[in-house]
Design a protein around this motif. Structure first.
Motif, PDB file in Angstrom:
ATOM      1  N   HIS A   1       3.933   6.007  52.361  1.00 56.38           N
ATOM      2  CA  HIS A   1       4.373   6.295  50.859  1.00 56.38           C
ATOM      3  C   HIS A   1       5.723   6.999  50.904  1.00 56.38           C
ATOM      4  O   HIS A   1       6.196   7.949  51.392  1.00 56.38           O
ATOM      5  N   PHE A   2       6.640   6.299  50.255  1.00 55.98           N
ATOM      6  CA  PHE A   2       8.211   6.689  49.996  1.00 55.98           C
ATOM      7  C   PHE A   2       8.338   7.626  48.848  1.00 55.98           C
ATOM      8  O   PHE A   2       7.594   7.362  47.724  1.00 55.98           O
ATOM      9  N   MET A   3       8.979   8.915  49.205  1.00 57.27           N
ATOM     10  CA  MET A   3       9.083   9.933  48.137  1.00 57.27           C
ATOM     11  C   MET A   3      10.456  10.071  48.116  1.00 57.27           C
ATOM     12  O   MET A   3      11.421   9.940  48.913  1.00 57.27           O
ATOM     13  N   ILE A   4      10.874  11.100  46.936  1.00 56.21           N
ATOM     14  CA  ILE A   4      12.220  11.541  46.884  1.00 56.21           C
ATOM     15  C   ILE A   4      12.439  13.089  47.011  1.00 56.21           C
ATOM     16  O   ILE A   4      11.688  13.806  46.659  1.00 56.21           O
ATOM     17  N   ARG A   5      13.427  13.330  47.986  1.00 57.20           N
ATOM     18  CA  ARG A   5      13.604  14.886  48.151  1.00 57.20           C
ATOM     19  C   ARG A   5      14.695  15.408  47.336  1.00 57.20           C
ATOM     20  O   ARG A   5      15.826  14.615  47.267  1.00 57.20           O
ATOM     21  N   VAL A   6      14.283  16.341  46.359  1.00 62.34           N
ATOM     22  CA  VAL A   6      15.652  16.907  45.755  1.00 62.34           C
ATOM     23  C   VAL A   6      15.750  18.396  46.179  1.00 62.34           C
ATOM     24  O   VAL A   6      15.036  19.146  46.038  1.00 62.34           O
ATOM     25  N   GLU A   7      16.949  18.699  46.138  1.00 59.96           N
ATOM     26  CA  GLU A   7      17.422  20.229  46.408  1.00 59.96           C
ATOM     27  C   GLU A   7      17.386  21.050  45.084  1.00 59.96           C
ATOM     28  O   GLU A   7      17.913  20.472  44.277  1.00 59.96           O
ATOM     29  N   THR A   8      16.739  22.115  45.376  1.00 55.96           N
ATOM     30  CA  THR A   8      16.554  23.053  44.227  1.00 55.96           C
ATOM     31  C   THR A   8      17.270  24.255  44.588  1.00 55.96           C
ATOM     32  O   THR A   8      17.270  24.669  45.695  1.00 55.96           O
ATOM     33  N   SER A   9      17.140  25.314  43.744  1.00 54.94           N
ATOM     34  CA  SER A   9      17.461  26.755  43.975  1.00 54.94           C
ATOM     35  C   SER A   9      16.611  27.409  44.685  1.00 54.94           C
ATOM     36  O   SER A   9      16.859  28.378  45.460  1.00 54.94           O
TER      37      SER A   9
ATOM     38  N   ALA B   1      20.143  14.431  46.309  1.00 53.08           N
ATOM     39  CA  ALA B   1      18.582  13.927  46.409  1.00 53.08           C
ATOM     40  C   ALA B   1      18.512  12.760  47.530  1.00 53.08           C
ATOM     41  O   ALA B   1      19.735  12.518  47.942  1.00 53.08           O
ATOM     42  N   ALA B   2      17.593  12.629  48.210  1.00 51.48           N
ATOM     43  CA  ALA B   2      17.585  11.693  49.265  1.00 51.48           C
ATOM     44  C   ALA B   2      15.943  11.040  49.212  1.00 51.48           C
ATOM     45  O   ALA B   2      15.269  11.842  48.791  1.00 51.48           O
ATOM     46  N   GLY B   3      16.100   9.976  50.095  1.00 51.60           N
ATOM     47  CA  GLY B   3      14.621   9.472  50.017  1.00 51.60           C
ATOM     48  C   GLY B   3      13.941   9.842  51.156  1.00 51.60           C
ATOM     49  O   GLY B   3      14.676  10.899  52.088  1.00 51.60           O
ATOM     50  N   VAL B   4      12.712  10.046  51.230  1.00 49.62           N
ATOM     51  CA  VAL B   4      11.788  10.435  52.428  1.00 49.62           C
ATOM     52  C   VAL B   4      10.866   9.461  52.958  1.00 49.62           C
ATOM     53  O   VAL B   4      10.059   9.203  52.317  1.00 49.62           O
ATOM     54  N   ASP B   5      11.109   9.206  54.159  1.00 49.43           N
ATOM     55  CA  ASP B   5      10.350   8.006  54.812  1.00 49.43           C
ATOM     56  C   ASP B   5       8.953   8.676  55.141  1.00 49.43           C
ATOM     57  O   ASP B   5       8.675   8.520  56.335  1.00 49.43           O
ATOM     58  N   PHE B   6       8.241   8.951  54.169  1.00 52.77           N
ATOM     59  CA  PHE B   6       6.925   9.558  54.353  1.00 52.77           C
ATOM     60  C   PHE B   6       5.906   8.357  55.074  1.00 52.77           C
ATOM     61  O   PHE B   6       6.065   7.345  54.316  1.00 52.77           O
ATOM     62  N   PRO B   7       4.956   8.799  55.704  1.00 56.04           N
ATOM     63  CA  PRO B   7       4.020   7.712  56.338  1.00 56.04           C
ATOM     64  C   PRO B   7       3.309   6.871  55.307  1.00 56.04           C
ATOM     65  O   PRO B   7       2.423   7.790  54.383  1.00 56.04           O
TER      66      PRO B   7
END
Length: 271
Positions: free
Chosen positions: A129-137, A121-127
């Protein structure tokens, strides 16, 4: 913990590689640097609970569901919808006590727990609004910490990007919208929020502290030192401002230092 001890922790974090960046400890140090000598137990208790619960959930649930349910449902972390500009929403200690805050502050707990549970998982510096990116299958997905960790569909990401002012050509590119950032950059994003708020309210002492935290966390980035210099100059601390400018110029090289009118202007005011 004193402010000086917090600065020492931030300095050490700034020297660490991204892979070894101590996100939770650095976030705690940022909060103490703003308001020293507070009890940090609420942060550690919440972080430990998040790690333990997430490790249980990942055994039977998908990574995104496990993270969302742990943080949003089990621990009740959510955005502050009623008082968005409350200073407590950016302070990791207050966030732990209230279970509410800005996305970038809530993300500290998401990312810390994800690391402990072995999730990618990692942060996403979205314009805007900060979000979380999660890798899935099935590929990467976006979670919104401000909305109980809710899954954000690609079509909604595009709509949000358009509302934030991105062009349609960029707003349709999911790989751009979902570009991950390091834990260091995630925490710096939060300090940027504090800096901008302080500047708007003419709290130049607070602006200096938040800029200094950024400079300590990313000591090779001259932009943070320039903000330190600007905030100090607005307080009339010319020697301190000149010192911060010297730090920035040392990173940028002699040529840029010679082009800087700010450096010479401050030097002349001191003479």
């Amino acid at each position: 913990m004193t402010r000086e001890e917090a600065e020492a922790i931030l300095t050490s974090a700034g020297e660490a590689d991204d892979a070894a960046f101590p996100l939770l400890e650095a976030a705690i140090a940022c909060a103490i640097h703003d308001y020293p000598l507070r009890d940090v137990k609420p942060v550690r208790i919440l972080a430990q609970s998040a790690c333990e619960r997430l490790k249980e959930r990942v055994a039977t649930e998908s990574p995104d569901d496990a993270l969302s349910e742990t943080m949003g449902s089990d621990l009740r972390l959510n955005g502050d919808l009623l008082n968005h500009d409350d200073p407590a929403n950016t302070d990791i200690i207050d966030v732990a006590e209230r279970r509410r805050g800005l996305s970038a502050a809530l993300a500290v707990f998401y990312l810390h727990a994800a690391r402990a549970a072995g999730l990618n998982a990692a942060g996403v510096d979205f314009p805007g609004h900060f979000m979380i990116r999660v890798e899935t299958s099935v590929g990467p997905v976006a979670l919104d910490p401000f909305a109980h960790g809710r899954l954000v569909m690609p079509s909604e990401l595009t709509r949000r990007a358009l509302r934030a002012g991105l062009t349609p050509q960029v707003a349709d590119r999911l790989e751009v919208l979902m570009t991950p950032v390091s834990d260091r950059e995630s925490l710096i994003r939060l300090q940027n929020v504090l800096f901008n708020r302080a500047i708007r309210s003419q709290d130049y002492v607070g602006a200096e502290r938040s800029a200094l935290r950024r400079a300590l966390l990313a000591p090779d980035d001259h932009r943070h030192w320039l903000d330190v210099a600007s905030a100090r100059e607005k307080q009339g601390a010319l020697a301190g401002s000149l010192q911060a400018l010297s730090q920035a110029h040392g990173l940028n090289g002699l040529e840029e230092a010679q082009r800087s009118s700010s450096f010479e202007r401050l030097r002349m005011r001191l003479n």
